[in-house]
Structure formats: C-alpha cells, structure tokens
Design a protein around this motif. Structure first.
Motif, PDB file in Angstrom:
ATOM      1  N   LYS A 102       1.224  -7.132  39.510  1.00  0.00           N
ATOM      2  CA  LYS A 102       0.782  -6.395  40.693  1.00  0.00           C
ATOM      3  C   LYS A 102      -0.727  -6.521  40.877  1.00  0.00           C
ATOM      4  O   LYS A 102      -1.220  -6.674  41.992  1.00  0.00           O
ATOM      5  N   GLU A 103      -1.457  -6.455  39.763  1.00  0.00           N
ATOM      6  CA  GLU A 103      -2.925  -6.565  39.828  1.00  0.00           C
ATOM      7  C   GLU A 103      -3.414  -7.347  38.624  1.00  0.00           C
ATOM      8  O   GLU A 103      -2.742  -7.395  37.584  1.00  0.00           O
ATOM      9  N   GLY A 104      -4.584  -7.945  38.782  1.00  0.00           N
ATOM     10  CA  GLY A 104      -5.220  -8.594  37.644  1.00  0.00           C
ATOM     11  C   GLY A 104      -5.512 -10.067  37.833  1.00  0.00           C
ATOM     12  O   GLY A 104      -6.203 -10.661  37.015  1.00  0.00           O
ATOM     13  N   LEU A 105      -5.032 -10.634  38.909  1.00  0.00           N
ATOM     14  CA  LEU A 105      -5.263 -12.069  39.118  1.00  0.00           C
ATOM     15  C   LEU A 105      -6.563 -12.335  39.861  1.00  0.00           C
ATOM     16  O   LEU A 105      -6.952 -13.498  40.052  1.00  0.00           O
ATOM     17  N   GLY A 106      -7.231 -11.266  40.279  1.00  0.00           N
ATOM     18  CA  GLY A 106      -8.525 -11.429  40.946  1.00  0.00           C
ATOM     19  C   GLY A 106      -8.404 -12.240  42.212  1.00  0.00           C
ATOM     20  O   GLY A 106      -7.467 -12.067  43.004  1.00  0.00           O
ATOM     21  N   ASN A 107      -9.382 -13.140  42.386  1.00  0.00           N
ATOM     22  CA  ASN A 107      -9.410 -13.936  43.621  1.00  0.00           C
ATOM     23  C   ASN A 107      -8.720 -15.284  43.462  1.00  0.00           C
ATOM     24  O   ASN A 107      -8.891 -16.173  44.293  1.00  0.00           O
ATOM     25  N   ARG A 108      -8.005 -15.417  42.397  1.00  0.00           N
ATOM     26  CA  ARG A 108      -7.328 -16.707  42.202  1.00  0.00           C
ATOM     27  C   ARG A 108      -6.332 -16.953  43.345  1.00  0.00           C
ATOM     28  O   ARG A 108      -5.742 -16.023  43.887  1.00  0.00           O
ATOM     29  N   SER A 109      -6.218 -18.205  43.674  1.00  0.00           N
ATOM     30  CA  SER A 109      -5.186 -18.555  44.650  1.00  0.00           C
ATOM     31  C   SER A 109      -4.282 -19.612  44.031  1.00  0.00           C
ATOM     32  O   SER A 109      -4.693 -20.337  43.122  1.00  0.00           O
ATOM     33  N   PHE A 110      -3.095 -19.665  44.549  1.00  0.00           N
ATOM     34  CA  PHE A 110      -2.087 -20.532  43.944  1.00  0.00           C
ATOM     35  C   PHE A 110      -1.402 -21.363  45.021  1.00  0.00           C
ATOM     36  O   PHE A 110      -1.249 -20.900  46.165  1.00  0.00           O
ATOM     37  N   PRO A 111      -1.041 -22.569  44.666  1.00  0.00           N
ATOM     38  CA  PRO A 111      -0.395 -23.427  45.678  1.00  0.00           C
ATOM     39  C   PRO A 111       0.974 -22.879  46.072  1.00  0.00           C
ATOM     40  O   PRO A 111       1.634 -22.222  45.275  1.00  0.00           O
ATOM     41  N   THR A 112       1.326 -23.138  47.324  1.00  0.00           N
ATOM     42  CA  THR A 112       2.652 -22.725  47.792  1.00  0.00           C
ATOM     43  C   THR A 112       3.669 -23.780  47.378  1.00  0.00           C
ATOM     44  O   THR A 112       3.497 -24.958  47.705  1.00  0.00           O
ATOM     45  N   PRO A 113       4.680 -23.409  46.660  1.00  0.00           N
ATOM     46  CA  PRO A 113       5.687 -24.397  46.235  1.00  0.00           C
ATOM     47  C   PRO A 113       6.325 -25.091  47.439  1.00  0.00           C
ATOM     48  O   PRO A 113       6.567 -24.452  48.475  1.00  0.00           O
ATOM     49  N   SER A 114       6.577 -26.349  47.275  1.00  0.00           N
ATOM     50  CA  SER A 114       7.181 -27.095  48.382  1.00  0.00           C
ATOM     51  C   SER A 114       8.702 -26.945  48.409  1.00  0.00           C
ATOM     52  O   SER A 114       9.328 -27.124  49.451  1.00  0.00           O
ATOM     53  N   GLU A 115       9.277 -26.612  47.266  1.00  0.00           N
ATOM     54  CA  GLU A 115      10.734 -26.477  47.249  1.00  0.00           C
ATOM     55  C   GLU A 115      11.128 -25.107  47.817  1.00  0.00           C
ATOM     56  O   GLU A 115      10.452 -24.105  47.559  1.00  0.00           O
ATOM     57  N   PRO A 116      12.203 -25.080  48.589  1.00  0.00           N
ATOM     58  CA  PRO A 116      12.601 -23.806  49.195  1.00  0.00           C
ATOM     59  C   PRO A 116      13.308 -22.893  48.196  1.00  0.00           C
ATOM     60  O   PRO A 116      13.835 -23.346  47.187  1.00  0.00           O
ATOM     61  N   VAL A 117      13.300 -21.614  48.502  1.00  0.00           N
ATOM     62  CA  VAL A 117      14.120 -20.634  47.779  1.00  0.00           C
ATOM     63  C   VAL A 117      15.418 -20.489  48.550  1.00  0.00           C
ATOM     64  O   VAL A 117      15.407 -20.404  49.780  1.00  0.00           O
ATOM     65  N   MET A 118      16.531 -20.489  47.840  1.00  0.00           N
ATOM     66  CA  MET A 118      17.834 -20.448  48.500  1.00  0.00           C
ATOM     67  C   MET A 118      18.427 -19.040  48.434  1.00  0.00           C
ATOM     68  O   MET A 118      18.400 -18.383  47.398  1.00  0.00           O
ATOM     69  N   LEU A 119      18.949 -18.589  49.559  1.00  0.00           N
ATOM     70  CA  LEU A 119      19.710 -17.337  49.619  1.00  0.00           C
ATOM     71  C   LEU A 119      21.050 -17.667  50.261  1.00  0.00           C
ATOM     72  O   LEU A 119      21.107 -18.094  51.419  1.00  0.00           O
ATOM     73  N   ASP A 120      22.093 -17.505  49.491  1.00  0.00           N
ATOM     74  CA  ASP A 120      23.414 -17.888  49.987  1.00  0.00           C
ATOM     75  C   ASP A 120      24.237 -16.651  50.334  1.00  0.00           C
ATOM     76  O   ASP A 120      24.061 -15.578  49.752  1.00  0.00           O
TER      77      ASP A 120
END
Lengths: 257, 320
Positions: A102-120
């Motif tokens: 929830k907290e603690g990552l500061g200003n780090r940013s992370f790449p958006t994964p290119s693979e989709p998340v599936m909801l069936d």
C-alpha cells in the motif's frame, strides 16, 4: 518602388518580427510531459514478502446459489454452485484475499505489463473471483458460457462501464486509468456473479490461494505498509521492513464472529 | 364514447402493469441487465429471442416490451380522443399523456446508458406515476357518469383542500420512496417499527435520513388519507361515488402501510417490494380520482345543478 526601398521595407519588417517574436528567454518548447522512466529494481538486492492468511472463527456456511433463472447456468455450473464469500481450508487458511504494497515504494514507477489479465465467465461464475492488475494494463474479459452476460464494473475512481456479451467466445478489452482497491464487477443478468480487481501502479500484489499463501517478490529493500483485503472481512495492514536479499514472513489473521 | 372509455380503462390498467414491471426491475436489481438501449444486446427490441430472456434480462427487457406496448396504446388513445372527444382540454390531456410516455421512455433509456443516475431514475419513477394518473383521469373524464351526469357542487371547502393536500402528500411520499429505492436505502433502517431500537434513529446518514423520512411520510400520508376518507364518510355518505372511493382509500392505505413494513421485515422480498410500488400507484390514482370528483363542478364540460343534492346511486366513478 525601387529595389533599395524594397530591401529597406523587408529589413524593417524582419527587424520588427525579430523583436516581437525573438529575443525572449530560452523558453522550452511545449511538449507533452513525459511519463517518469520506469525504475529498475536491482534483483541482486531485492527481497520478498511471503506469508499466509488465516481465518479465526467459524464463517457462515456457503450457500447454494439458485441458478434456475437461467437454465444454461444450471447446466454449465454443475456442482459449482456455492457462494465464494469464505473459501477456508481445513487448517483455517483463507483464500481470495488480495494482498498488496500500500505504501513504501516512494516515487518509483514500474512498466506496464504488455500481457493482458484474463477474466473469464465460466459456469456463470467469474474466474478468478479476486485478482489484481496494473494501471494501463489490458484486462480481457471473455464469455465462456453459451449464454449471455453483461460485464458491469462499478468503480469509485475509474470510469464505470457496462457491456454485453451475448455470444459465447466473445471478448472485451479494457483498462483502468487510476489506482483503486477494489473495483467490483457484477453481472446484472445473473445477480450472484461478482468479482473484484485491485488496480495498482506497481506489480507488488497477490491473491491468497489454496493454503492461504501469497507472495510479493522482487521488492526493493525498504519499509512497507502491506494491506490485506477480503470482500467480507475488510482490510488489515502491517508495517514490514525488507532488507537486502531478505525474505520476510508475514501472516494476516482475520476473525469472523 | 363508451368504447373510448373502455379503451382508456384498458390503457390505464396496462400503465399500472408497466409500473409493476418497472418495480420488478428495481426490486431484482436488474436495471442494467441489458446494457444497451434502444437495442437489446444488439438486437432490435422486438426481435430479441425469447429464449434469451433469462435472469435479469427477463425483467428489464420485459419492462421495455410492456413500455413499448403502452406507448403504442397511448398513441392510439391520443388519436382516438382527437377524433371523438369534443372537449378541447380533454384532447390536449390525451396528447400530454402521450408526450409524457415518450419522455418517460427517453428517461428510461438515458438512465440505462448512464448507469442509473439517481436523479434520472427518480424522475423516471415519478413521471410514471403521473402518466398513470393521467390515464386514470382520462378514464374518469370519458365515463358516462362524468359525461352525462349532473354534478351537484360539493359545497365543502374543507374536503376540497383535504383532497388536494392528500394528493400532494401521497405524491411527495412516492417521490421520497423512489429516492430511497434508487439510492439503495431500503434497508438503511433494518428494524421495524423502531429504528435501531429507538423511536428516532440514534445516528444519521443520508440513507438513514431518507429511509426515516419515508417512514414519517407513511404516517403522515396514512393520517391524511384517513382524515379525507373519514370526512367523506361522515359528511358525504349519501354520495355513493365518493363513499366507494373513501373505503377504497382506507383499504389501499392499510395494505400499503403493511407492505411497507413487510418490505423491511422481509429484507426487501421481491414480491412484497414490487407490490408496495404498485399499491402506492393505486393509492395515488385513487386520491386523484376522489379529488377530481370533489372538484367536479369546476370543470366546464359538466352540467351543473343548482343544489348540492346527492347524485343518483348509479353515478359511480367509471360507472356504466
């Protein structure tokens, strides 16, 4: 007008334009703000958080969902007709708990994964029931049932949407623009169908599975607030310090009366 | 005119059926089971396969089909009135009813496309009641007793005010109920007749306030209806058409109050919750009928008698 006068006129106009438009401060050219560059996590020093989620007390017994409003659901669901509010193992382990940083990552940013998340949608149930996704990552919702569903997301911070999938095999792609824990999904055709997605701007999340286990891997060393969310029992938080190459064990215990 | 009167009664009945179907949609939380409008899952509304009317679609699409049928009936009604009825204001009223139904359908579509925003959904619910009252009023205006009977003026200003006041109170109560329904506050106070074990809720929030407001409104409406009906039964018992409506009002408000209590106690059981809306509509329409009859002498199409004598026993509302 002779040639000299013409040159004089042109020179005056050039001077005026130069004074009017040029000579200012070195104003940067307007451009769209660039997204902060993704911060690489040093895998040589990264740590992990692993743990389990336990339920104390006796939860209400799962109820049998009456799916006879749609005969196809009755047929497709087979014996899988119990409510999913509390999935508890014999050892008290609690599944379907969304655990995340929830907290603690500061200003780090992370790449958006290119693979989709599936909801069936299968057997007139959402699979998975609880899951996570990153901001901007594609969510692909598919209809695996030979009946029609509507996918109705009711977020508080993101855009609400409601779309129909009348034909088996249809897919629908969407994404979320803002962090939100959790975004509920429901099917208004089959009122018992619901699911929850946690939308985060980092990849440090997981859902407790069988045995109540979860893992948040490859975390930069640091101090974190970890939150666990359950659809019926609310949230719990813990502060955790992760050292270099350290794997920290964390357990959450929910109580039901 | 007799055929038109029967047809108007039929349209009014269909409108009440439509309100009931709408209440069924909200009671089953099926308002967004069909995400598109005016199509249904991409199908033209009338070509949507019956086999696919399952779950919430049965209620939402069924509501749309009944609404379409009422719309068509209302077009026929307006045209029929234009051709047959000599009274200009009645013809206008029929067209107003048609316009209201068209607006009503549009509100229904908009509320689906924008995920049931409360103001639009409440407007949809409130206008539905007005449409029903319009059709009931048109049925009264085409009834033989209204058309040919002699209206003995009711020299009772108190009753005149009571009826108008009761109409206003019932309609406000209907709107508060619609707000409660469309904000999900139906069980904001889970116990009955007390509120969290107290006469007045010990804590407040918007859902609790709107729910408690509806309960207070129910008491006030019940008192107003009893006062109005009692006044009729005491002072105008010789007027059969008024007396019948007074007893009907007492019956309806009793049923309605009971249904309201049962809605809470049954945790919004679908049948009870739906019946509560339908009975509310019937109650409002009945008060409107009584009000129109009490103020009948004000209408220019009604021949007036000079004395406030009782009407013949055969001159009941909508009588033959």
């Amino acid at each position: 007008m002779d040639v000299r006068k013409s040159w004089l006129l042109v020179s005056i106009m050039a001077l005026v334009l130069t004074v009017a438009c040029g000579g200012g401060s070195e104003a940067p050219a307007e451009s769209e703000p660039e997204a902060p560059a993704a911060t690489a996590v040093d895998s040589a020093t990264a740590g992990n958080i692993t743990g389990t989620v336990i339920l104390e007390g006796t939860p209400p017994e799962a109820e049998t969902i009456r799916m006879n409003a749609d005969p196809v659901c009755t047929q497709e669901a087979g014996d899988n007709t119990s409510t999913e509010y509390y999935i508890v193992g014999d050892d008290g382990s609690l599944s379907n708990v969304f655990v995340y940083v929830k907290e603690g990552l500061g200003n780090r940013s992370f790449p958006t994964p290119s693979e989709p998340v599936m909801l069936d949608q299968n057997g007139c149930r959402y699979t998975p029931h609880v899951f996570g996704i990153q901001v901007g990552q594609t969510l692909t919702v598919s209809n695996g049932d030979p009946t029609l569903h509507n996918i109705h997301a009711t977020p508080a911070n993101n855009a609400e949407f409601n779309t129909g999938q009348p034909i088996e095999g249809m897919t629908y792609d969407t994404e979320f623009e803002s962090v939100e824990v959790m975004v509920p999904f429901k099917c208004d055709v089959h009122g018992w169908m619901n699911a929850y997605v946690g939308v985060l701007d980092h990849p440090y999340f997981g859902v407790s599975g069988n045995g109540g286990a979860f893992a948040l891997n490859t975390l930069p060393p640091g101090d974190y607030t970890i939150e666990a969310w359950h659809e019926m029992l609310g949230t719990q938080t813990q502060n955790v310090t992760v050292g270099e190459n350290e794997t920290v064990e964390v357990s959450f215990t929910f109580t039901v009366n | 005119m007799a055929s038109l009167h029967r047809f108007t009664i039929f349209v009014a009945t269909a409108t009440l059926l439509l309100i009931t179907a709408g209440a069924l949609v909200t009671s089953t939380d099926s308002g967004l089971a069909v995400p598109d409008w005016p199509n249904t899952y991409g199908h033209f509304m009338f070509s949507f396969p019956l086999s696919k009317m399952v779950g919430g679609i049965l209620y939402e699409h069924g509501h749309r089909l009944i609404a379409s049928a009422v719309g068509i009936l209302m077009i026929g009604l307006a045209v029929w009135f234009s051709r047959v009825d000599g009274r200009r204001w009645v013809r206008y009223l029929a067209w107003v009813a048609l316009g209201a139904v068209i607006l009503q359908g549009t509100l229904g579509g908009v509320t689906v496309l924008y995920f049931l925003p409360t103001p639009i959904s409440v407007a949809h619910a409130g206008l539905a009641q007005l449409v029903f009252c319009l059709t009931v009023a048109l049925a009264l205006f085409t009834s033989p007793s209204w058309h040919t009977g002699t209206a003995a003026p009711i020299a009772d200003r108190m009753l005149g005010r009571l009826t108008i006041g009761t109409v206003a109170m019932v309609y406000v109560q209907v709107l508060v109920g619609a707000i409660m329904r469309h904000t999900g506050a139906g069980l904001a106070i889970p116990d009955f007749p007390l509120a969290f074990g107290h006469l007045v809720p010990p804590e407040w929030s918007w859902p609790i306030a709107i729910h408690f407001g509806h309960r207070v409104g129910a008491v006030l409406v019940t008192l107003a209806v009893i006062a109005t009906a009692g006044h009729v039964l005491v002072h105008h018992r010789h007027r059969l058409e008024l007396r019948r409506l007074a007893w009907l009002l007492i019956g309806l408000v009793t049923v309605q109050f009971t249904l309201g209590a049962l809605t809470v106690l049954s945790e919004r059981q679908v049948g009870i919750n739906t019946a509560h809306v339908a009975t509310g509509a019937a109650l409002l329409a009945t008060v409107v009928l009584l009000t129109l009859l009490v103020h009948r002498h004000r209408f220019t199409d009604v021949p007036l008698s000079n004395t406030s004598v009782a009407l013949p026993e055969t001159s009941a509302v909508g009588g033959s």
